[in-house]
Write a protein that holds these residues in place. Structure first.
Motif, PDB file in Angstrom:
ATOM      1  N   LEU A  36       0.834  -1.193   0.000  1.00 43.33           N
ATOM      2  CA  LEU A  36       0.000   0.000   0.000  1.00 43.33           C
ATOM      3  C   LEU A  36       0.878   1.256   0.000  1.00 43.33           C
ATOM      4  N   PRO A  37       0.492   2.289  -0.742  1.00 45.28           N
ATOM      5  CA  PRO A  37       1.321   3.506  -0.806  1.00 45.28           C
ATOM      6  C   PRO A  37       1.595   4.131   0.556  1.00 45.28           C
ATOM      7  N   THR A  38       0.600   4.164   1.436  1.00 43.42           N
ATOM      8  CA  THR A  38       0.808   4.764   2.763  1.00 43.42           C
ATOM      9  C   THR A  38       1.839   3.986   3.552  1.00 43.42           C
ATOM     10  N   PHE A  39       1.757   2.670   3.535  1.00 41.35           N
ATOM     11  CA  PHE A  39       2.721   1.831   4.240  1.00 41.35           C
ATOM     12  C   PHE A  39       4.115   2.041   3.660  1.00 41.35           C
ATOM     13  N   ALA A  40       4.197   2.094   2.332  1.00 41.08           N
ATOM     14  CA  ALA A  40       5.490   2.246   1.673  1.00 41.08           C
ATOM     15  C   ALA A  40       6.166   3.555   2.064  1.00 41.08           C
ATOM     16  N   ALA A  41       5.410   4.650   2.045  1.00 44.07           N
ATOM     17  CA  ALA A  41       5.995   5.967   2.282  1.00 44.07           C
ATOM     18  C   ALA A  41       6.286   6.240   3.753  1.00 44.07           C
ATOM     19  N   HIS A  42       5.424   5.750   4.654  1.00 48.42           N
ATOM     20  CA  HIS A  42       5.531   6.160   6.053  1.00 48.42           C
ATOM     21  C   HIS A  42       6.114   5.092   6.978  1.00 48.42           C
ATOM     22  N   TRP A  43       6.079   3.826   6.581  1.00 51.93           N
ATOM     23  CA  TRP A  43       6.676   2.795   7.434  1.00 51.93           C
ATOM     24  C   TRP A  43       7.892   2.146   6.770  1.00 51.93           C
ATOM     25  N   PHE A  44       7.724   1.702   5.533  1.00 48.48           N
ATOM     26  CA  PHE A  44       8.786   0.921   4.888  1.00 48.48           C
ATOM     27  C   PHE A  44       9.975   1.784   4.496  1.00 48.48           C
ATOM     28  N   SER A  45       9.707   2.873   3.805  1.00 45.56           N
ATOM     29  CA  SER A  45      10.790   3.715   3.300  1.00 45.56           C
ATOM     30  C   SER A  45      11.715   4.236   4.399  1.00 45.56           C
ATOM     31  N   PRO A  46      11.209   4.742   5.536  1.00 43.05           N
ATOM     32  CA  PRO A  46      12.123   5.225   6.580  1.00 43.05           C
ATOM     33  C   PRO A  46      13.032   4.139   7.152  1.00 43.05           C
ATOM     34  N   ARG A  47      12.658   2.877   7.015  1.00 37.58           N
ATOM     35  CA  ARG A  47      13.461   1.789   7.571  1.00 37.58           C
ATOM     36  C   ARG A  47      14.434   1.194   6.560  1.00 37.58           C
ATOM     37  N   LEU A  48      14.384   1.655   5.317  1.00 36.40           N
ATOM     38  CA  LEU A  48      15.261   1.091   4.290  1.00 36.40           C
ATOM     39  C   LEU A  48      16.735   1.415   4.530  1.00 36.40           C
ATOM     40  N   ARG A 105      23.380  -7.756   0.413  1.00 34.53           N
ATOM     41  CA  ARG A 105      23.455  -9.200   0.640  1.00 34.53           C
ATOM     42  C   ARG A 105      22.704  -9.961  -0.447  1.00 34.53           C
ATOM     43  N   ASN A 106      23.221 -11.136  -0.805  1.00 42.31           N
ATOM     44  CA  ASN A 106      22.555 -11.991  -1.780  1.00 42.31           C
ATOM     45  C   ASN A 106      21.204 -12.443  -1.227  1.00 42.31           C
ATOM     46  N   GLY A 107      20.212 -12.466  -2.119  1.00 41.30           N
ATOM     47  CA  GLY A 107      18.889 -12.925  -1.719  1.00 41.30           C
ATOM     48  C   GLY A 107      18.023 -11.857  -1.092  1.00 41.30           C
ATOM     49  N   PHE A 108      18.458 -10.587  -1.146  1.00 41.64           N
ATOM     50  CA  PHE A 108      17.681  -9.501  -0.564  1.00 41.64           C
ATOM     51  C   PHE A 108      17.242  -8.471  -1.607  1.00 41.64           C
ATOM     52  N   ASP A 109      17.453  -8.745  -2.896  1.00 44.38           N
ATOM     53  CA  ASP A 109      17.044  -7.807  -3.940  1.00 44.38           C
ATOM     54  C   ASP A 109      15.527  -7.672  -3.965  1.00 44.38           C
ATOM     55  N   LEU A 110      15.059  -6.443  -4.155  1.00 41.63           N
ATOM     56  CA  LEU A 110      13.627  -6.170  -4.186  1.00 41.63           C
ATOM     57  C   LEU A 110      13.250  -5.373  -5.427  1.00 41.63           C
ATOM     58  N   LEU A 111      12.037  -5.613  -5.915  1.00 41.19           N
ATOM     59  CA  LEU A 111      11.399  -4.771  -6.921  1.00 41.19           C
ATOM     60  C   LEU A 111      10.067  -4.350  -6.313  1.00 41.19           C
ATOM     61  N   ILE A 112       9.992  -3.097  -5.861  1.00 38.69           N
ATOM     62  CA  ILE A 112       8.862  -2.628  -5.055  1.00 38.69           C
ATOM     63  C   ILE A 112       7.864  -1.870  -5.930  1.00 38.69           C
ATOM     64  N   SER A 113       6.591  -2.184  -5.757  1.00 39.35           N
ATOM     65  CA  SER A 113       5.520  -1.445  -6.427  1.00 39.35           C
ATOM     66  C   SER A 113       4.455  -1.109  -5.398  1.00 39.35           C
ATOM     67  N   THR A 114       3.721  -0.039  -5.638  1.00 40.08           N
ATOM     68  CA  THR A 114       2.671   0.371  -4.705  1.00 40.08           C
ATOM     69  C   THR A 114       1.332   0.437  -5.418  1.00 40.08           C
ATOM     70  N   THR A 115       0.294   0.054  -4.714  1.00 38.20           N
ATOM     71  CA  THR A 115      -1.065   0.108  -5.251  1.00 38.20           C
ATOM     72  C   THR A 115      -2.049   0.005  -4.102  1.00 38.20           C
ATOM     73  N   HIS A 166      -7.809   0.682  19.022  1.00 33.74           N
ATOM     74  CA  HIS A 166      -7.433  -0.473  18.205  1.00 33.74           C
ATOM     75  C   HIS A 166      -8.390  -0.609  17.028  1.00 33.74           C
ATOM     76  N   THR A 167      -7.841  -0.940  15.883  1.00 33.47           N
ATOM     77  CA  THR A 167      -8.669  -1.085  14.685  1.00 33.47           C
ATOM     78  C   THR A 167      -9.212  -2.503  14.526  1.00 33.47           C
ATOM     79  N   GLY A 168      -8.660  -3.453  15.256  1.00 32.92           N
ATOM     80  CA  GLY A 168      -9.056  -4.844  15.069  1.00 32.92           C
ATOM     81  C   GLY A 168      -8.324  -5.529  13.933  1.00 32.92           C
ATOM     82  N   GLY A 169      -7.396  -4.815  13.311  1.00 32.31           N
ATOM     83  CA  GLY A 169      -6.614  -5.381  12.218  1.00 32.31           C
ATOM     84  C   GLY A 169      -5.144  -5.068  12.386  1.00 32.31           C
ATOM     85  N   GLY A 170      -4.404  -5.331  11.347  1.00 31.21           N
ATOM     86  CA  GLY A 170      -2.978  -5.066  11.386  1.00 31.21           C
ATOM     87  C   GLY A 170      -2.395  -5.145   9.998  1.00 31.21           C
ATOM     88  N   TYR A 171      -1.086  -5.029   9.918  1.00 34.71           N
ATOM     89  CA  TYR A 171      -0.371  -5.146   8.650  1.00 34.71           C
ATOM     90  C   TYR A 171       0.353  -6.491   8.612  1.00 34.71           C
TER      91      TYR A 171
END
Length: 313
Positions: free
Chosen positions: A106-118, A125-135, A267-272
């Motif tokens: 999800l774009p929100t997750f990518a921009a606000h959670w994932f990207s800051p931790r990159l 390292r081998n085996g860690f290559d990513l091709l990231i898309s958002t939708t 609490h939303t009752g859900g998670g990521y």
């Protein structure tokens, strides 16, 4: 253009597979071992195939098994056909196991959670290559559109393994400085501001607002947007306030771009979750990503929430 006639197979595919194996080995027992069934099951399949075709395909000559003329005609074509199927499926598996892992989120997750931790992600390292898309859409992982995805929900998707990253809570955020230390003043300010609210967060907002100590807030206007990310962006730009995930907003709070306006969350009752097809559960690249994301999320409560807990520094 000629109309394509749908392919119809008038005999059981399992029976053809049993005959092909038996013809190749000239042995019912060896065919059964290859197919992982009993010899009687292979014999039953062969009898059914012969009945369906009205032809005898194999016969015994003493202890030996041999092909009839019809069987000798059919066996090579079946062997070639099954070989091509195996090669085609194997090629797809090879394509999916090579190259970068295709990760949808999800774009929100990518921009606000994932990207800051990159900054901590081991790209070298081998085996860690990513091709990231958002939708905003849930891509069809079974069709190979992506190898894995980050989804929001309750962790139950048919045919998919779901690794919990974190359960979600929501709260209200705005751009500093706002009078968050004085709840009454904070309410007065919000009464003249616009609330930016994701169209997917209506129930979350109603629950948060209904349980807010001191009674619900009453913003001057509510602007519906298509994502919590857009709502957070509007809040950071000073256009109003936004309801969003506490965990999602944590880095923006710690960087001083946002502030949590009340020491209250719901609490939303859900998670990521990181989700992927069960067939890829042992894939090295998927295991690497899952381990890294779960470790990055382990025991994580946002800095915004921790700073508001009693006794926090």
């Amino acid at each position: 253009m000629d109309k394509q006639v749908p392919f119809r197979l008038n005999v059981p595919l399992n029976a053809l597979r049993a005959f092909e194996a038996a013809a190749r080995h000239l042995s019912i027992k060896e065919a059964a071992l290859e197919l992982g069934v009993t010899p009687s099951a292979v014999s039953h399949q062969l009898r059914g195939l012969e009945d369906a075709l009205g032809l005898t395909l194999m016969r015994r000559v003493g202890p030996a098994l041999e092909l009839t003329e019809a069987g000798a005609r059919l066996a090579p074509d079946l062997s070639e056909g099954f070989s091509r199927i195996i090669e085609a499926v194997g090629g797809l598996r090879q394509d999916r196991s090579a190259g970068p892992l295709r990760l949808s989120m999800l774009p929100t997750f990518a921009a606000h959670w994932f990207s800051p931790r990159l900054t901590r992600y081991p790209f070298e390292r081998n085996g860690f290559d990513l091709l990231i898309s958002t939708t905003q859409e849930a891509v069809d992982l079974s069709a190979g559109v992506a190898d894995a995805a980050v989804r929001h929900g309750q962790g139950q998707w048919d045919g998919l393994q779901a690794d919990l990253l974190f359960e979600e809570t929501v709260s209200l955020f705005g751009a500093p400085p706002l009078a968050k230390d004085d709840p009454d003043e904070m309410r007065a300010q919000i009464s003249g501001m616009t609330l930016f609210l994701s169209q997917y967060r209506k129930e979350n907002y109603a629950r948060w607002n209904a349980t807010l100590p001191g009674g619900p807030i009453r913003p001057a206007a509510v602007m519906m947007v298509d994502s919590a990310g857009l709502a957070l962006r509007a809040a950071m730009d000073g256009a109003g306030v936004a309801l969003a995930g506490v965990e999602i907003a944590a880095f923006d709070v710690s960087a001083g771009r946002l502030t949590q306006l009340f020491p209250h969350w719901a609490h939303t009752g859900g998670g990521y979750f990181l989700v992927y097809p069960e067939a890829l559960a042992r894939n090295r690249r998927v295991r690497n990503l899952s381990r890294w994301m779960v470790e990055a999320s382990a025991g994580e409560r946002s800095l915004a929430q921790r700073q508001l807990e009693p006794g926090a520094d």
